[in-house]
Design an enzyme around this catalytic site. Structure first.
Site, mmCIF file in Angstrom:
data_model
loop_
_atom_site.group_PDB
_atom_site.id
_atom_site.type_symbol
_atom_site.label_atom_id
_atom_site.label_comp_id
_atom_site.label_asym_id
_atom_site.label_seq_id
_atom_site.Cartn_x
_atom_site.Cartn_y
_atom_site.Cartn_z
ATOM 1 N N ILE A 33 -1.606 1.065 0.881
ATOM 2 C CA ILE A 33 -0.738 2.098 1.483
ATOM 3 C C ILE A 33 -0.853 2.137 3.007
ATOM 4 C CG2 ILE A 33 -0.132 3.864 -0.237
ATOM 5 C CD1 ILE A 33 -2.723 5.318 0.596
ATOM 6 N N HIS A 100 -12.937 -3.833 -5.076
ATOM 7 C CA HIS A 100 -11.615 -4.369 -4.771
ATOM 8 C C HIS A 100 -11.701 -5.437 -3.699
ATOM 9 C CE1 HIS A 100 -12.353 -0.836 -2.202
ATOM 10 N NE2 HIS A 100 -11.658 -1.467 -1.256
ATOM 11 N N HIS A 102 -9.498 -7.061 -0.611
ATOM 12 C CA HIS A 102 -8.314 -6.988 0.245
ATOM 13 C C HIS A 102 -7.789 -8.410 0.421
ATOM 14 C CE1 HIS A 102 -8.997 -2.852 1.942
ATOM 15 N NE2 HIS A 102 -10.232 -3.123 1.577
#
Ligand code: AMP
Ligand code: ZN
Length: 114
Positions: A33, A100, A102
């Site tokens: 986001i 996670h 990136h």
């Protein structure tokens, strides 16, 4: 198992809608986001692990990196190159405690990072 207050677990089960760019039974890639590059995708295992240090089964890493590879091809950043980053805990700048990767690309990325 999903962790009830984890935003990425909610994304993994569709409770929070996102624009998925690549999905499999075990992994999901969706747009960040707050993108830091023309291509900035977050790649998660659907299973919850707080950090890279909380993975016991190395097969998870194999699957995760293979999925990053597939996602890079799908997004068309494989030929020109991209960066994969896993932030870990406080000094690594990790803000969401669900492992996670990136995936950043679409422009030249400076090194070293800040
Ligand atoms: P990190 O700082 O490594 O924990 O990265 C967390 C990333 O998740 C940041 O780049 C955020 O912009 C991104 N992020 C947070 N919430 C969402 C969301 N709902 N959808 C997509 N990306 C998000
Ligand atoms: Zn989670």
């Amino acid at each position: 198992m999903a962790v009830s207050n984890c935003i990425f677990c909610k994304i993994a089960v569709g409770e929070i809608p996102t624009e998925a760019v690549h999905a499999s039974e075990d992994f999901l890639a969706f747009r960040d986001i707050v993108p830091q590059a023309p291509v900035h995708v977050v790649v998660i295992p659907r299973i919850h692990r707080d950090t890279i240090m909380d993975v016991e089964d190395p097969q998870l890493f194999a699957g995760l990196l293979a999925f990053v590879q597939e996602t890079a091809v799908k997004l068309g950043v494989d030929a020109e190159g991209f960066r994969s980053v896993i932030n870990c805990r406080a000094n690594g700048g990790q803000t969401i405690s669900h492992l996670h990767v990136h995936l950043l690309g679409g422009r030249f990325l400076n090194w070293p990072p800040g």
